[in-house]
Each structure stands twice: as C-alpha cells, then as structure tokens.
Design an enzyme around this catalytic site. Structure first.
Site, mmCIF file in Angstrom:
data_model
loop_
_atom_site.group_PDB
_atom_site.id
_atom_site.type_symbol
_atom_site.label_atom_id
_atom_site.label_comp_id
_atom_site.label_asym_id
_atom_site.label_seq_id
_atom_site.Cartn_x
_atom_site.Cartn_y
_atom_site.Cartn_z
ATOM 1 N N HIS A 1 0.823 -1.209 0.000
ATOM 2 C CA HIS A 1 0.000 0.000 0.000
ATOM 3 C C HIS A 1 0.864 1.269 0.000
ATOM 4 C CE1 HIS A 1 -3.487 -2.354 2.185
ATOM 5 N NE2 HIS A 1 -3.328 -2.718 0.920
ATOM 6 N N PRO A 2 1.820 1.416 -0.898
ATOM 7 C CA PRO A 2 2.653 2.625 -0.862
ATOM 8 C C PRO A 2 1.877 3.862 -1.312
ATOM 9 C CG PRO A 2 3.166 1.335 -2.812
ATOM 10 C CD PRO A 2 2.217 0.505 -1.993
#
Length: 558
Positions: free
Chosen positions: A483-484
């Site tokens: 989930h960057p």
C-alpha cells in the site's frame, strides 16, 4: 541514457503515463470527449494472461516478472536488515490486476484530515463519498453509502470457511463485534471483505474502465512503452510540461502535448516520483549526483513514503479444512477446478483474505488503528508454496504508521528500479503498536471460540514474550501489504514539502499533474486501491473543468 527521439508523434491533448488503476480511469473519462486526443503509456504488457483474471492467480502473478516489477526495498533496519519484495503491477490495470481485490475506502477521519492538511474541504469525507458512489457498481444496488450505476463492480465473496467463522466469533469475544459493511466511514468491527469481482472473476481497472474505452478513435493505448522523461520548457521563468519521451520496441519516441494540453502522471507512489526526478524535478543535490539538471526544485518529491506494515502471525489448526491441505492433493485441485469451471465458485475465486477486522491497539486510540486480514492458508512468503499442514494466517497491520520513507533514484536510467526505503518500525510509536497488535492477535487465538481448533502459533512462535522479543519478532515477520502512498503529496502553499496542490497540479510547473496514490498526504485506514480510483475520478473532473474554463477564457479574449 540517451533520449534523442527517432520518432515524434502528433500532439495529444492529454498524455497519461501509467496504465494502472488511476491511468485506466483517466483514459476513460478524458477520452469520453471525442474532440480530445488521449495517449496512455503503460510500461508493462497487455493484461492477456489468464491468471490475471482468475482471482487466486495473485499467487502466480506476484513475484512473477511477467506481471510484477518485482522491486525490492533497500535493507530495512527496522526489519533486522531484511530487503523485501515490493510488488507493483506490470500490466494494464497495474496493481489492480494482481492485488487482493478488496474494496475498502478507509475512515471518515482520513479524508477530513486531507481536507485540513490541504486547506481544501472538497477532500473531506462528505465531499468524496459521492465520488466513491459515482464509480461504484455495488451488488446490493444504490443506497445512502453505495452506488449502483458505476463501472467499479463490488461483489460478495463466493465461498465460506468454518475456520474463519471460528475466528470471527473469537474476535467478538475479544470485543471486536461483527458488522455488515466496512465502507460507511467507521470501519470498526469484523466482516467478510467485499471484493472487486464480477461473477467470480477479477474486476481490474483495465477490465472495468479501460477496455470499454479502447474502441474510441481518439484514445491510443501503448503497452511496453517506458516513459523516460517529461520534457519541460521555460516560459517567463516558469517551467511547463510540453510532452513525454519514452522507449518502445527499442525506439526512442517523443509524445508532445497540444498547446493547452497536459501531461498526467499516474505511475503510482513508486514510479511517479521516479519520473519526476528523471525529468529534473526534485531536490537538486540528489539530482546532480546522477548528472540530472535540476529544472525545478521540489524537495518533497519521493519523500513521505508511507505503507501499512503487516505482521503475519500463523497458526496450525486441527479438525477443520484450510486451503493448504486442499491445494496439495490431486483430488482437491480437481474439485477446485470443477467448482470454478461450472459455477465460478470455490477457492479459485478467493481473494487472498476473506475475513477482515478493524480494532484499536489500545483504548486511547480515537478510531480503529489496526486492520486484520485473516486467511485460511499459510505460506512463508508470496511467491512460495502453501504449507502442507492445515493452518490459518492472522495478518495485522498498523493503519496509521508514523514511520516515513522515500523513493529516490538509483541511477539516471529509467529502466533501473529506484531505491525504495520504507523505514518500517523506525519510531517508538510504531514499535509499541506492533507489540500491541501481536498481543491482541494472540488474545483472539486464545479465545474460547478457537479452542476446538487447538491453534498452535508457529510464526513468529510463542517463545517471543517480552517487549524486546516482540519487537524483534515484528522485525522478523513484518512485511509490506503493498500500500505505498504519499511520495508526491498534496498540501497547502505554505507546505514546502508538498509536491502538488489540492487540484493535483505539480507546484510551480504548468501543464503537469500527478493523479495517483502518491498524492495522499497521509495513508488511508485500509486497502488503498479504491481510494486511488476516487482520486483519479476527482482528478479527471478537475482536468476537464480546468480545460473548459481555459477554453471559455480563450473565446472571450478572441
């Protein structure tokens, strides 16, 4: 890398770099006007492999160079020096083609915080909820919190597991109540995840949004097209984007934009800041070391990287079926294949996690700050085989990490992966949250509802008991949940670390926007794919509105 073009394309009104979740929506919305010429550049290939579309295919798509860029992080001190796989989708649809398919918006407080940080109330929960609903096609139809007419299909899962029922009952015994829906602004509680699928098949952004638009004469989609630079020209001291250089089939190509056109970066939290830096937009001292002239100073480019670190606790269980042993028998595989072929049901339709829960790591938290992804399976890491014994994985992540990392160039070659540093567990707050998360997971495993399964922790192992031992355990089992966000964050004019304004325009550069997960100033409380789609929906509307306003001004002046 030489970027002297051997071919120049005719000008486009919009050049979109990145064919992932955001790029697919942008291509759809902007090409809906037949008077606008739109070019979408995707560095990966077409999404024509069957495992992309069969939901359980994530097991074969992640860590596979055919569909995953297979990035790796720099050695992480907070993970005891480990470098971990950092998967990013390498195909049309981007990471929506290989992800967990979970439909999750996050919490009301996430968006209200964005509104406060940007000074723009249009990013508040009450303002973005209609945007989520606009794109959504929810299986239950329209409601006060769901939309029923959009392209982004949201469906219930098509299989059940008794082991997950037991876990949900155990969580309730620990104060985490069952709820009907996570997406109303307060996601506290436990429920089956809703997923982006249609009749048991993955519903990626490419399937939902790009493919229906590809029949339009004014939309050009190029795959295996690696953008190397956004070209800038200076006018009255202000740089302006005028086009994009890219490589395709070994040929250097230049795609210019029309006089009133725009370049739209949608490469995600890793590749958008990489391309900005390759284009001379970033911190001058870091650009100079790679021989890149600093055309425009923006020190926040590539900074503020945030991700949800997941701690994967795994337990052997007894007396109940899990995917592990089912997968490792010929008759099990035959049964799974038959269920899928005949009814589009069974394990081949499963998302990586079927059951979720949101809870507080301690009572002082204002809202839930932990998310559980509970899986009726176990494996050492993605890309490796399932274990041969029955087991359940209780993955828990910190939704509001205080650690911050960065994405920086490793070389001046666009084909080289950038240096990705997360700085996981670099703050005492994050370490404390990790310890509390492990303790809560163990309480759930020890609750009466799980007793008949005789759960036995084998990852990280019950020998870890003291706070120091639990921090070390977190460092050993912690990994990304992919989930960057945040590396081109939006912010107020006074925030010198902000890369874009609240209309997603790169600060100080005309005709250039970033429209993807990298613009999030803070990470949302849950899976980030659908929030990215919402950002793209808003970004497309902004582009269209600004173009219309400019055309009106031009008519008035003429």
């Amino acid at each position: 890398m030489s970027t002297a073009p051997t071919a120049t394309l005719p000008p486009y009104d919009y050049v979109i770099v990145g064919g992932g979740t955001a790029g697919c929506l942008l291509a759809n919305r902007l090409s809906a006007n037949p008077a606008k010429r739109v070019l979408l550049l995707e560095a990966g290939a077409a999404d024509d492999w069957h495992w992309i579309h069969i939901p359980v295919g994530y097991l074969f798509c992640i860590a596979n160079a055919r569909t995953d860029w297979c990035y790796r992080t720099e050695p992480e001190p907070g993970l005891n020096g480990r470098s971990i796989l950092y998967a990013r989708g390498k195909t049309l649809g981007g990471s929506s083609a290989i992800n967990a398919m979970i439909y999750m918006r996050g919490q009301r407080r996430d968006y209200d915080e964005w509104a406060a940080l940007t000074g723009d109330n249009s990013w508040s929960w009450d303002q973005v909820l209609p945007v989520f609903k606009q794109t959504e096609n929810h299986f239950a139809g329209p409601s006060p919190i769901h939309g029923g007419q959009g392209e982004w299909r949201v469906a219930p899962q098509r299989l059940d597991w008794r082991v997950l029922d037991a876990w949900q009952q155990a969580a309730a015994e620990c104060g985490i109540r069952p709820v009907a829906d996570f997406n109303g602004g307060d996601n506290s509680g436990s429920a089956r995840f809703q997923v982006n699928q249609r009749v048991g098949m993955r519903w990626s952004a490419a399937t939902a949004l790009l493919r229906p638009a590809m029949t339009r004469h004014n939309l050009t989609v190029m795959t295996k097209a690696l953008a190397t630079k956004v070209r800038l020209q200076s006018s009255a001291g202000t740089p302006r984007a005028v086009g994009v250089d890219f490589i395709r089939d070994g040929e250097f190509v230049y795609a210019p934009i029309a006089e009133n056109g725009e370049v739209l970066l949608a490469g995600g939290a890793i590749n958008s800041p990489q391309l900005l830096q390759l284009s001379g937009i970033g911190a001058p001292d870091r650009l100079y070391q790679y021989g890149i002239h600093a055309a425009h100073e923006l020190t926040g480019v590539g900074e503020n990287l945030q991700d949800h670190l997941q701690l994967r606790l795994a337990y052997k269980v007894r007396g109940v079926r899990t995917l592990n042993e089912w997968y490792h028998t010929w008759w099990g595989k035959l049964q799974m294949a038959a269920q899928f072929a005949l009814w589009r049901r069974g394990p081949l339709t499963m998302a990586p996690s079927q059951l979720g829960a949101f809870a507080k790591s301690d009572p002082a938290q204002v809202t839930a700050n932990l998310q559980f992804h509970v899986q009726p399976l176990s494996l050492d890491k993605f890309g490796e085989p399932l274990h041969r014994f029955p087991a359940i994985t209780m993955s828990v992540c910190n939704l509001r990490p205080t650690s911050r990392g960065h994405v920086r160039l490793r070389t001046a070659n666009a084909a080289d992966a950038p240096a990705i540093t997360l700085n996981y567990l670099s703050t005492n707050v994050d370490k404390t949250t990790a310890v509390d998360a492990i303790k809560l997971t163990r309480r759930i495993a020890a609750a009466p509802a799980m007793a008949h399964l005789r759960p036995e922790e084998f990852l990280p192992g019950s020998r870890h008991q003291t706070e120091a031992e639990l921090i070390d355990a977190a460092a050993n089992i912690g990994t990304t949940i992919f989930h960057p966000v945040g590396t081109c964050k939006m912010g107020r004019d006074a925030d010198h670390t902000a890369v874009v304004d609240s209309r997603l325009r790169v600060r100080g550069v005309a005709a250039l926007r970033v429209i993807d997960a990298s613009v999030m100033p803070t990470i949302t409380s849950g899976n980030t794919n659908s929030p990215t789609l919402m950002i793209a929906e808003r970004g497309a509307a902004m582009v269209i509105a600004d173009a219309s306003a400019a055309e009106t001004r031009n008519r008035v002046h003429t």
